[in-house]
Write an enzyme that holds these catalytic residues in place. Structure first.
Site, short mmCIF file in Angstrom:
data_model
loop_
_atom_site.label_atom_id
_atom_site.label_comp_id
_atom_site.label_asym_id
_atom_site.label_seq_id
_atom_site.Cartn_x
_atom_site.Cartn_y
_atom_site.Cartn_z
CE1 TYR A 19 42.65 35.10 38.06
CE2 TYR A 19 44.54 36.48 38.56
CZ TYR A 19 43.82 35.30 38.75
OH TYR A 19 44.28 34.37 39.64
CB CYS A 20 38.46 35.73 34.70
SG CYS A 20 37.24 34.73 33.80
#
Length: 301
Positions: A167-168
């Protein structure tokens, strides 16, 4: 009241010789008390850093280190908030007691909880300073040095580079054995900026990855044509799972020691108040007003 201005004439290895130290960490058994002090409000830490950054740029307070954690939530990037079913996905998280907000600094969705330490360097802009990669490298090296203070073998295995499926994701993801535990981002103002990292210290990285994977699944409505991170939960891990520190206090102390080893003198917020009259905390009216502005500006994406 604020007295005088900041002397920026001395620097140590790319960092000021003196820095302010602001800490809003939720330590063991402190969650209930932390909620009562406003630590549960999602946008307060971001509003605090916006305010602190303006004051650093104005020379009212030295360049600073902010260490903070949150009791539990998910913060989205602007692009995440524009997914067709983002509002519904956020509502489902809220129903589970997981707070949500949209941040102004870009990036993508990340979880926040008391096992994740957020590290921000708040610095004045230098003349001709253009390459943000230098600041990313600086913070990445500090985090590596912080891990080495207590777990040198784990620190020796840290690598920087995008972890696909995390994620990110970004160019300066930090990972051990291909599993990400840290992401780095930056936000700039006119006269100052902050470079920020979230560091997954304790708890399960996979469970956090599953939380964000589920959010995207719901927010996108399963439309594979949309642009959003394809999160694979197994790409995330906590430092404790990777042979590193497994406690917020240990990692935070490592950051402080890493700066001290570089010759930086950290001045606590209490000491700054005694010496200069400068004081800023989560309950400051300027911080609360900044949080209100951020909410009004970004709540609807």
């Amino acid at each position: 009241m604020i007295n005088g201005s900041v002397d920026r004439s001395k620097e140590v290895i790319g960092l000021p010789a003196e820095m302010g130290l602001f800490q809003h960490l939720i330590l063991k058994d402190d969650r209930i008390d932390a909620e009562a002090k406003g630590f549960g409000e999602m946008l307060i830490p971001f509003a605090f850093e916006e305010t602190l950054c303006r004051d650093v740029g104005a020379g009212l307070v030295p360049p600073s280190l902010h260490l903070w954690s949150h009791s539990g939530g998910v913060v989205l990037g602007l692009r995440d908030s524009k997914l067709p079913y983002a509002a519904q996905a956020m509502a489902k998280l809220e129903q589970r007691g997981i707070r949500t907000a949209v941040r102004h600094s870009g990036g993508a969705a990340v979880p926040l909880d008391d096992g994740i330490v957020n590290v921000s360097l708040v610095l004045p802009k230098g003349r001709g300073k253009l390459d943000f990669h230098d600041d990313f490298r600086l913070l990445a090296s500090l985090i590596t040095e912080a891990v080495a203070m207590s777990h040198p073998q784990a620190a020796a295995q840290i690598e920087a580079g995008e972890i696909v499926g995390s994620y990110c994701p970004g160019d300066f993801d930090l990972a051990i054995g291909g599993r990400k535990f840290c992401g780095i981002a930056q936000r700039r103002q006119n006269n100052a900026y902050f470079v920020h990292a979230f560091v997954v210290v304790s708890g399960s990285g996979q469970e956090r990855g599953e939380l964000i994977h589920k959010f995207y699944e719901q927010a996108s409505g399963g439309d594979s044509a949309l642009s959003y991170p394809r999160v694979r939960p197994e790409t995330i891990a906590g430092l404790g799972e990777l042979g590193g520190p497994n406690a917020t206090e240990v990692f935070a102390e490592g950051i402080r020691q890493a700066l001290a080893h570089r010759g930086v003198v950290l001045k606590s917020s209490d000491r700054l108040q005694q010496e200069t009259g400068y004081f800023l905390d989560y309950e400051d009216p300027r911080v609360l007003d900044a949080a209100r502005v951020l909410h009004e500006r970004y709540a609807q994406g």
